[in-house]
Write a protein that holds these residues in place. Structure first.
Motif, PDB file in Angstrom:
ATOM      1  N   LEU A 235       1.023  -1.142  -0.145  1.00 30.80           N
ATOM      2  CA  LEU A 235       0.190  -0.413  -0.006  1.00 30.80           C
ATOM      3  C   LEU A 235       1.103   1.171   0.267  1.00 30.80           C
ATOM      4  CD1 LEU A 235      -3.077  -0.711   2.832  1.00 30.80           C
ATOM      5  CD2 LEU A 235      -3.070  -0.696   0.003  1.00 30.80           C
ATOM      6  N   ASP A 236       2.092   1.819   1.107  1.00 32.49           N
ATOM      7  CA  ASP A 236       2.266   2.777   1.091  1.00 32.49           C
ATOM      8  C   ASP A 236       3.141   3.379   0.246  1.00 32.49           C
ATOM      9  OD1 ASP A 236       0.587   2.494   4.141  1.00 32.49           O
ATOM     10  OD2 ASP A 236       2.903   2.179   4.948  1.00 32.49           O
ATOM     11  N   ASP A 237       3.809   2.627  -0.081  1.00 33.73           N
ATOM     12  CA  ASP A 237       4.902   2.779  -1.447  1.00 33.73           C
ATOM     13  C   ASP A 237       4.093   2.840  -2.859  1.00 33.73           C
ATOM     14  OD1 ASP A 237       7.065   2.372  -0.003  1.00 33.73           O
ATOM     15  OD2 ASP A 237       7.400   0.479  -0.854  1.00 33.73           O
ATOM     16  N   ARG A 238       3.286   2.011  -3.056  1.00 41.27           N
ATOM     17  CA  ARG A 238       2.294   2.238  -4.569  1.00 41.27           C
ATOM     18  C   ARG A 238       1.372   3.510  -4.021  1.00 41.27           C
ATOM     19  NH1 ARG A 238      -1.119  -2.466  -4.544  1.00 41.27           N
ATOM     20  NH2 ARG A 238      -1.587  -1.477  -6.391  1.00 41.27           N
ATOM     21  N   ASN A 239       0.974   3.834  -3.244  1.00 42.15           N
ATOM     22  CA  ASN A 239      -0.031   5.039  -2.912  1.00 42.15           C
ATOM     23  C   ASN A 239       1.617   6.706  -3.094  1.00 42.15           C
ATOM     24  OD1 ASN A 239      -1.561   3.780  -2.243  1.00 42.15           O
ATOM     25  ND2 ASN A 239      -1.159   4.781   0.660  1.00 42.15           N
ATOM     26  N   HIS A 240       2.725   6.643  -2.479  1.00 41.75           N
ATOM     27  CA  HIS A 240       3.473   7.417  -2.461  1.00 41.75           C
ATOM     28  C   HIS A 240       3.674   7.897  -4.126  1.00 41.75           C
ATOM     29  CE1 HIS A 240       6.552  10.559  -1.653  1.00 41.75           C
ATOM     30  NE2 HIS A 240       7.698   9.368  -2.516  1.00 41.75           N
ATOM     31  N   ASN A 241       4.269   6.780  -5.017  1.00 44.16           N
ATOM     32  CA  ASN A 241       4.332   6.676  -6.544  1.00 44.16           C
ATOM     33  C   ASN A 241       2.862   7.561  -7.425  1.00 44.16           C
ATOM     34  OD1 ASN A 241       6.656   5.339  -6.063  1.00 44.16           O
ATOM     35  ND2 ASN A 241       6.281   3.653  -6.474  1.00 44.16           N
ATOM     36  N   TRP A 242       1.970   7.200  -6.251  1.00 40.03           N
ATOM     37  CA  TRP A 242       0.613   7.534  -7.812  1.00 40.03           C
ATOM     38  C   TRP A 242       0.705   9.318  -6.948  1.00 40.03           C
ATOM     39  CZ3 TRP A 242      -3.741   3.596  -5.513  1.00 40.03           C
ATOM     40  CH2 TRP A 242      -2.897   1.989  -5.624  1.00 40.03           C
ATOM     41  N   ILE A 243       1.159   9.827  -6.134  1.00 37.64           N
ATOM     42  CA  ILE A 243       0.962  11.198  -6.646  1.00 37.64           C
ATOM     43  C   ILE A 243       0.978  11.958  -7.277  1.00 37.64           C
ATOM     44  CG2 ILE A 243       0.690  13.313  -5.050  1.00 37.64           C
ATOM     45  CD1 ILE A 243      -1.021  10.539  -3.300  1.00 37.64           C
ATOM     46  N   PRO A 244       2.517  12.140  -7.270  1.00 35.21           N
ATOM     47  CA  PRO A 244       2.516  12.829  -8.583  1.00 35.21           C
ATOM     48  C   PRO A 244       2.499  12.457  -9.677  1.00 35.21           C
ATOM     49  CG  PRO A 244       4.441  12.160  -8.047  1.00 35.21           C
ATOM     50  CD  PRO A 244       3.560  11.076  -7.121  1.00 35.21           C
ATOM     51  N   VAL A 245       1.391  11.644  -9.802  1.00 34.69           N
ATOM     52  CA  VAL A 245       0.539  10.918 -11.598  1.00 34.69           C
ATOM     53  C   VAL A 245      -0.878  11.573 -11.329  1.00 34.69           C
ATOM     54  CG1 VAL A 245      -0.099   8.969 -13.038  1.00 34.69           C
ATOM     55  CG2 VAL A 245       1.867   8.327 -11.506  1.00 34.69           C
ATOM     56  N   ILE A 246      -1.075  12.037 -10.313  1.00 34.58           N
ATOM     57  CA  ILE A 246      -1.966  11.856 -10.054  1.00 34.58           C
ATOM     58  C   ILE A 246      -2.676  13.865  -9.931  1.00 34.58           C
ATOM     59  CG2 ILE A 246      -4.441  12.550  -8.250  1.00 34.58           C
ATOM     60  CD1 ILE A 246      -3.444   9.668  -7.115  1.00 34.58           C
ATOM     61  N   GLY A 247      -1.688  14.300  -9.322  1.00 39.54           N
ATOM     62  CA  GLY A 247      -1.131  15.743  -9.423  1.00 39.54           C
ATOM     63  C   GLY A 247      -1.317  16.064 -10.536  1.00 39.54           C
ATOM     64  N   GLU A 248      -0.790  16.135 -11.451  1.00 43.31           N
ATOM     65  CA  GLU A 248      -0.155  16.233 -12.426  1.00 43.31           C
ATOM     66  C   GLU A 248      -1.712  16.076 -13.724  1.00 43.31           C
ATOM     67  OE1 GLU A 248       2.369  18.195 -13.376  1.00 43.31           O
ATOM     68  OE2 GLU A 248       2.609  18.142 -11.398  1.00 43.31           O
ATOM     69  N   GLN A 249      -1.406  14.800 -13.622  1.00 43.70           N
ATOM     70  CA  GLN A 249      -2.980  14.909 -14.914  1.00 43.70           C
ATOM     71  C   GLN A 249      -4.097  15.288 -14.109  1.00 43.70           C
ATOM     72  OE1 GLN A 249      -3.649  12.368 -17.188  1.00 43.70           O
ATOM     73  NE2 GLN A 249      -5.375  12.795 -17.547  1.00 43.70           N
ATOM     74  N   ALA A 250      -4.633  15.631 -13.152  1.00 42.65           N
ATOM     75  CA  ALA A 250      -5.826  16.659 -12.674  1.00 42.65           C
ATOM     76  C   ALA A 250      -5.440  17.748 -13.066  1.00 42.65           C
ATOM     77  CB  ALA A 250      -5.652  16.300 -11.041  1.00 42.65           C
ATOM     78  N   LYS A 251      -4.323  18.111 -13.361  1.00 42.63           N
ATOM     79  CA  LYS A 251      -3.907  19.375 -13.812  1.00 42.63           C
ATOM     80  C   LYS A 251      -4.454  19.630 -15.449  1.00 42.63           C
ATOM     81  CE  LYS A 251      -0.501  20.424 -10.290  1.00 42.63           C
ATOM     82  NZ  LYS A 251       0.990  20.945 -10.129  1.00 42.63           N
ATOM     83  N   LYS A 252      -3.904  18.607 -16.028  1.00 38.99           N
ATOM     84  CA  LYS A 252      -4.564  18.089 -16.818  1.00 38.99           C
ATOM     85  C   LYS A 252      -5.806  18.725 -17.844  1.00 38.99           C
ATOM     86  CE  LYS A 252       0.037  16.155 -18.236  1.00 38.99           C
ATOM     87  NZ  LYS A 252       1.166  14.220 -19.226  1.00 38.99           N
TER      88      LYS A 252
END
Length: 287
Positions: A235-252
């Motif tokens: 869980l934890d490592d994957r959550n951390h890895n997803w944050i920049p993906v989610i953040g950048e995509q939501a801005k697009k």
């Protein structure tokens, strides 16, 4: 077979720069805004296997989905190479076999596995044990399971919406090389020898999910006696890895992110990590 394959299951918007806070509300749907996002995106917590008659699409969830321009799942389930990548990643990476890992229990467990799944266990002798656990769920659920992911995938195709993944399938497969095969084998044996107990445990998890209690899902996952010490990997490592993906995509563009609900809650969950990154994440309540 998906997300660590479901034995491991799993929001007060805050101003950017304020102290982040783990979610307390009970809902599976969350709005992401702020920090350069022009139109809201959405998080939705799934459970990867349910009986068809229990999986009902709430109108609010469908409405928010229809405002999105792209769907993100844990992996891109629309990838034409997914089956090939899954088959190549199924095998244990050393000379281990289920027969060696299970020892004297192999024959009796094989009989139960075949009676439960219809598949001879010896044919899967070199498969990573965790990947076989998902094959038990039709028997545990006593139905032919369906997933939220497949429902959202169908909805996306009907809209002509592109589907992407928060991570690669090969990354998910590699997770099971970091957890001892012997431990995985022991868990598989335990489930096979205690199907009724496994059903009760899953029913408890499903009831918590139906009540939209993402923090309790997170607690159940972290307290899991067999592999709780590996929640950082699962869980934890994957959550951390997803944050920049989610953040950048939501801005697009407005995007609908759907992934296991166990990833949402807790101090190290996606919601709190997004808040720490300066995004506003608010609960969306529905019946």
């Amino acid at each position: 077979m998906h997300k660590s394959f479901v034995v491991v299951m799993t929001f007060i918007g805050l101003i950017a720069g304020a102290k982040a806070q783990a979610p307390k509300e009970k809902t599976l749907l969350w709005e992401i805004s702020g920090k350069g996002i022009t139109k809201p995106s959405w998080l939705f917590g799934t459970i990867h296997l349910m009986c068809t008659d229990e999986l009902k699409m709430p109108k609010v969830v469908e409405a928010k989905f229809n405002t999105a321009s792209k769907l993100f799942l844990e992996i891109d389930m629309d990838d034409p190479n997914m089956m090939k990548d899954m088959l190549s990643g199924m095998q244990m990476k050393d000379s281990s076999t289920l027969e060696n890992l299970m020892g004297k229990k192999f024959d009796s467990v094989s009989t139960i596995f075949q009676n439960t799944t219809g598949m001879p266990l010896r044919m899967l002798n070199t498969a990573k044990p965790f990947l076989l656990i998902s094959m038990l769920y039709p028997s545990i659920l006593q139905c032919t399971p369906v997933s939220w992911e497949s429902v959202f995938q169908k909805m996306a195709k009907e809209k002509g919406m592109e589907i992407e993944g928060l991570e690669k399938l090969e990354d998910q497969m590699k997770i099971f090389d970091k957890i001892p095969y012997k431990l995985q084998s022991d868990i598989l044996v335990k489930m096979l020898l205690n199907i009724d107990s496994s059903k009760k445990e899953f029913d408890t998890m499903l009831d918590v999910y139906k009540h939209k209690d993402i923090n309790q899902l997170n607690v159940l996952t972290n307290k899991e006696e067999d592999f709780g010490e590996y929640t950082d990997i699962l869980l934890d490592d994957r959550n951390h890895n997803w944050i920049p993906v989610i953040g950048e995509q939501a801005k697009k563009m407005p995007t609908f992110f759907a992934f296991g609900a166990g990833h949402l809650g807790g101090e190290k969950g996606v919601i709190n990590l997004l808040r720490k990154a300066g995004f506003t994440v608010k609960p969306v309540f529905y019946q």
